[in-house]
Design a protein around this motif. Structure first.
Motif, short mmCIF file in Angstrom:
data_model
loop_
_atom_site.label_atom_id
_atom_site.label_comp_id
_atom_site.label_asym_id
_atom_site.label_seq_id
_atom_site.Cartn_x
_atom_site.Cartn_y
_atom_site.Cartn_z
N ILE A 101 0.87 -1.35 -0.09
CA ILE A 101 0.21 -0.09 0.10
C ILE A 101 0.87 1.09 0.07
O ILE A 101 0.70 2.11 -0.77
N LEU A 102 1.82 1.20 0.85
CA LEU A 102 2.79 2.57 1.01
C LEU A 102 3.75 2.52 0.19
O LEU A 102 4.63 3.58 -0.05
N GLY A 103 4.30 1.45 -0.43
CA GLY A 103 5.35 1.43 -1.38
C GLY A 103 6.77 1.24 -0.90
O GLY A 103 7.60 1.66 -1.42
N THR A 104 6.67 1.00 0.54
CA THR A 104 7.81 0.84 1.10
C THR A 104 8.78 -0.42 0.18
O THR A 104 8.13 -1.20 -0.31
N SER A 105 9.88 -0.61 0.90
CA SER A 105 10.79 -1.71 0.34
C SER A 105 11.25 -2.54 1.08
O SER A 105 12.51 -2.61 1.48
N PHE A 106 10.54 -3.17 2.20
CA PHE A 106 11.05 -4.03 3.23
C PHE A 106 11.25 -5.50 2.43
O PHE A 106 12.56 -5.88 2.65
N PHE A 107 10.44 -5.91 1.76
CA PHE A 107 10.69 -7.33 0.87
C PHE A 107 10.97 -7.19 -0.45
O PHE A 107 11.47 -7.96 -1.09
N MET A 108 10.70 -5.83 -1.05
CA MET A 108 10.79 -5.91 -2.53
C MET A 108 11.90 -5.33 -3.09
O MET A 108 12.46 -4.35 -2.78
N PRO A 109 12.69 -6.20 -3.85
CA PRO A 109 14.09 -5.77 -4.39
C PRO A 109 13.71 -4.91 -5.50
O PRO A 109 12.55 -4.88 -6.16
N ALA A 110 14.54 -4.32 -6.21
CA ALA A 110 14.60 -3.80 -7.51
C ALA A 110 14.41 -4.75 -8.58
O ALA A 110 15.04 -5.58 -8.61
N MET A 111 13.23 -4.32 -9.40
CA MET A 111 13.08 -5.24 -10.16
C MET A 111 12.15 -4.78 -11.55
O MET A 111 11.61 -3.79 -11.47
N MET A 112 12.13 -5.74 -12.45
CA MET A 112 11.16 -5.16 -13.64
C MET A 112 10.00 -5.81 -13.45
O MET A 112 9.76 -6.84 -13.16
N GLU A 113 8.92 -4.70 -13.53
CA GLU A 113 7.54 -5.49 -13.45
C GLU A 113 6.87 -5.00 -14.79
O GLU A 113 6.62 -3.72 -15.44
N LEU A 114 6.15 -6.06 -15.50
CA LEU A 114 5.77 -5.90 -16.89
C LEU A 114 6.41 -5.12 -17.63
O LEU A 114 5.94 -4.05 -18.41
#
Ligand code: HEM
Ligand SMILES: [Cu+2]
Lengths: 588, 208
Positions: A237-250
């Motif tokens: 929801i807030l767009g933080t990066s706790f778990f999300m690495p830099a990556m390509m999305e679609l």
């Protein structure tokens, strides 16, 4: 505050018998009603999860046949099936259902110590179920991330349910955890503080030990799920990066950067592995009591059984990373977790030996509950052994993410606890309803379920050896999976449909016997534990009439030599005489 | 230790009422007190897991230590005062035979709760302040964790305030039961616990 034992608040009239239909059956604070509410909702969602599994099987058995199953729907079915079965059916039914029903009765109390909190627990649970089911009706449907909800997959565009399903899932889990905590505080406090006079901890039936330890595990493990759900929610929801690495999305660079997917896996499995024992330990407890009662023999090695339950509970927090061997880790970690995983098999095996030794030379009555209990020993040994294989890093690496794992955890966590659930449902049915169920129908139900589940899961081990991956919508053409595997898959699907249909027998039996079953006496199995000694069957509000029972002996005085009956209820005073000759029972 | 004796004895060898005629709770405290203790253990697990995640995430490299707004110090003072008030409510309530709103115990209890409410508002303002100065929740993982940890802490405090408000209302209505003394006690314990948690979190947030 001075402690006021519940037994001193002995006045049954102080409990305010609920008067109207609504306070009696809907906003009820009576643990027995809450137990039935919990059980009913859990079985209802369980049936939905069963239906979803049939959808998966149809696709796997007969690909390209059913146009309504597209990949997205398949993944949603996989995810919701797994999550519902593990959390909303098994956890809720064992602890919310059986825990609620049995704790006050087996501990000789009038109710849980916090009845209002107990009621809230059920309504929160119902809310969590409704939120979960609502996700079927929102745009995009429920999440299809797999029951492990691994980030980044679960909150990336393109994953089914990205639009809202995943959010509903996280919210529903949060509500469930609140519900569980309210229930859990009740179970723990009631068992520790409110047991009736004479009922020492070591006189408790193993059912209570199993439920108690599982509850403690839950209270420690669910926070990990809560934390991972909150952090995942922040990322979503807030767009933080706790778990999300830099990556390509679609095809585009997403705005996430630097998060750690492995951290999510650690948090998830720090909950996830104890969770499997949250389900297994109550099953261990209940099945011990069913086996002992119907073998007319005391449970073999009672103290060992208690300590094994506690040891398993403690160890289950030290093995979580065996689910992550293929995620990559320091080899020393792999070694550590393989070792602890194999160590946990020791107390587990010990319990199995003790069940078998309880049966040894018992006066076994092969009625429906007992059949299910013995069936459990088979399936559990089976699933436990494959666990030993998977616990070794080097064997796990080729087998991870294949049908071998699916076979393992379904034998050990799917079939086994469900067999115990049926054993327990049949075993306590006369107490809950005051009627006997139909024995023949019950036995037919057992054989269909038992043999049917073997027909489903045994071939899956073989498919796993072939390398058939799990969580694939379609196998496509691979060199290593021969075409004949497809024939096996079709047969598994047929077996699954057969087993699903066979469950109708159970429901027919339950509802038919409610009206037409023979009236049950208070203690039809000749059992020793307190719930069978209530003045009324089914027990009335307040459970014990005017006076609370006193407990004079342990829970397993079956076939005591020199005694006229082959069981002595826990609340029967009796003299010391039989104890001196009491070595024939099997313990030493 | 009786718990030890309890779990090591051989239950099959004994008939009778070993503990005499009373039932024996494992812990000599009230049920509410035990449940609160268990709950505080659960909450500690939650905060520990958050801190573990904090340190793991910190090691990834894009971490920029944040500067904590001075208002957080003011908020911390509010929370300390809140705890002090609740503790004095406990002390006063022991000396008073009846507790009313205007009694010392009643007043300290009320003010203690209101100070906690002020703390919650203060934290809320800090969130806004950070967002305005470009230190919003997404700006850096350190900031994300600031929002995460403070909001989970505030959520726990709100749970406590819910219990507090129920008792405060019955206090105003003058319908306090014998339970009230215990409620004050339990609230105070919970408040102290959350204060300790907060100081721990604050220490970590300010130093890394
Ligand atoms: C003898 C003790 C056991 C051992 C050594 C063991 C070992 C393992 C290992 C190593 C895995 C990971 C396999 C992989 O993903 O590659 C696994 C998966 C699993 N086990 Fe066990 N297990 C044991 C008992 C149990 C019990 C008692 C339950 C449940 C009641 C259980 C439920 C599961 C589940 C649900 C999974 C799969 C989770 C998933 O990936 O979706 N296991 N087990
Ligand atoms: Cu595991």
């Amino acid at each position: 505050m001075a402690y006021v034992p519940l037994a001193d608040q002995d006045d049954a009239h102080a409990l305010h018998d609920p008067q109207t239909f609504v306070t009696k059956y809907i906003w009820s604070q009576d643990h027995k009603v809450i137990a039935i509410q919990y059980g009913g909702v859990a079985i209802f969602v369980g049936l939905i999860a069963l239906g979803l599994s049939i959808i998966m099987r149809l696709q796997l058995g007969f690909p390209d046949t059913f146009s309504f199953i597209d990949p997205a729907f398949y993944y949603q079915a996989v995810t919701m099936h797994g999550m519902i079965m593990v959390i909303y059916l098994l956890t809720a039914l064992f602890l919310g259902g059986f825990g609620n029903y049995l704790i006050p009765l087996m501990c000789g109390t009038r109710d849980m110590v916090f009845p209002f909190l107990n009621m809230l627990s059920f309504w929160f649970y119902l809310l969590s179920v409704l939120v979960l089911l609502a996700s079927f009706f929102i745009p995009g449907g429920p999440t299809g991330a797999g029951w492990t909800l691994y980030a980044p997959q679960s909150i990336s565009m393109g994953t089914p349910g990205y639009e809202g399903g995943i959010l509903f899932m996280l919210i529903s889990l949060g509500i469930f955890i609140v519900a569980f905590t309210m229930g859990g505080l009740n179970y723990v406090t009631t068992i520790l503080q409110a047991r009736t006079r004479g009922l020492t901890l070591m006189r408790l039936p193993l059912s209570i030990w199993g439920i108690f330890t599982a509850t403690v595990l839950g209270l420690f493990a669910f926070p990990a799920l809560l934390v991972s759900a909150i952090m995942l929610g922040f990322d979503l929801i807030l767009g933080t990066s706790f778990f999300m690495p830099a990556m390509m999305e679609l095809g585009e660079q997403s705005s996430y950067d630097g998060g750690s997917p492995i951290l999510f896996q650690h948090l998830f499995w720090f909950f996830g592995h104890p969770e499997v024992y949250i389900v297994a330990l109550p099953a261990f407890g209940l099945v011990s009591d069913v086996i002992s009662t119907h073998a007319r023999k005391n449970i073999f090695g009672y103290r060992m059984m208690v300590w094994a339950i506690i040891a398993i509970g403690g160890l289950s927090f030290m093995v979580w990373a065996h689910h992550m061997y293929v995620s990559g880790m320091n080899p020393y970690f792999g070694f550590f977790f393989a070792t602890t995983t194999l160590i946990i098999a020791v107390p587990t095996a010990l319990k199995v030996y003790n069940w078998v030794l309880t049966l040894w030379q018992g006066n076994i009555r092969l009625n429906t509950p007992m059949l299910f209990a013995i069936g459990f020993i088979f399936t559990f040994v089976h699933g436990g052994l494959t666990g030993l294989f998977l616990g070794n890093v080097i064997i796990d690496i080729p087998l991870a993410d294949t049908y071998f794992v699916v076979a393992h955890f379904h034998m050990v966590m799917g079939v086994s606890p469900v067999l115990v659930l049926f054993a327990a449902l049949y075993h306590w049915y006369p107490k809950v309803t005051g009627r006997m169920f139909n024995e023949t129908l019950g036995k037919v139900h057992f054989w269909c379920t038992f043999l049917g589940t073997y027909a489903i899961y045994l071939p899956m081990h073989y498919l796993g050896f072939l390398g058939m991956p799990r969580r694939y919508f379609e196998m496509g053409s691979t060199d290593f999976v021969p075409a004949s595997a497809q024939a096996l898959n079709a047969n598994i699907t047929l077996a699954a449909i057969f087993v699903a249909i066979a469950q109708i027998l159970f429901f027919v039996n339950v509802f038919w016997s409610l009206r037409n079953g023979e009236r049950a006496s208070g203690n039809p199995w000749g059992a020793t534990t307190l719930e069978w000694q209530t003045p009324d069957t089914p027990p009335k509000h307040g459970n014990w009439g005017e006076e609370l029972p006193s407990v004079y002996r342990w829970a397993y005085d079956y076939s005591v030599p020199g005694h006229k009956q082959d069981f002595i209820p826990q609340n029967e005073p009796g003299e010391e005489y039989e104890k001196t000759h009491h070595t024939a029972g099997g313990h030493s | 230790m009786s718990l030890y004796r309890d779990v090591t004895n051989k239950p099959w060898d004994q008939v009778g009422l070993p503990d005499g005629i009373e039932n024996k709770p494992v812990f000599a405290v009230s049920n509410e007190r035990l449940a609160l203790t268990v709950f505080m253990i659960i909450a500690s697990v939650i905060f520990s897991l958050l801190l573990v995640s904090y340190y793991i995430r910190m090691g990834i490299g894009d971490w920029v230590p944040m500067s904590i707004p001075t208002q957080v110090w003011a908020n911390t003072t509010l929370l300390i005062l809140s705890s002090v008030c609740l503790q004095s409510a406990v002390v006063f309530s022991r000396k008073q035979s009846t507790i009313s709103v205007v009694s010392r115990a009643g007043l300290s209890f009320g003010i203690g709760g209101l100070l906690a409410v002020a703390f919650v508002f203060g934290q809320y303002q800090v969130w806004g302040l950070l967002a305005e100065t470009g230190q919003g929740v997404r700006s850096n993982p350190a900031n994300s964790f600031f929002y995460l940890l403070t909001s989970v802490h505030v959520a726990h405090l709100l749970g406590g305030l819910w219990v507090w408000s129920k008792s405060a209302i019955s206090l105003i209505q003058g319908s306090t039961s014998e339970h009230f003394r215990q409620t004050i006690n339990l609230c105070a314990i919970y408040w102290h616990f959350l204060l300790v948690v907060w100081i721990g979190l604050f220490f970590v947030l300010a130093n890394t």
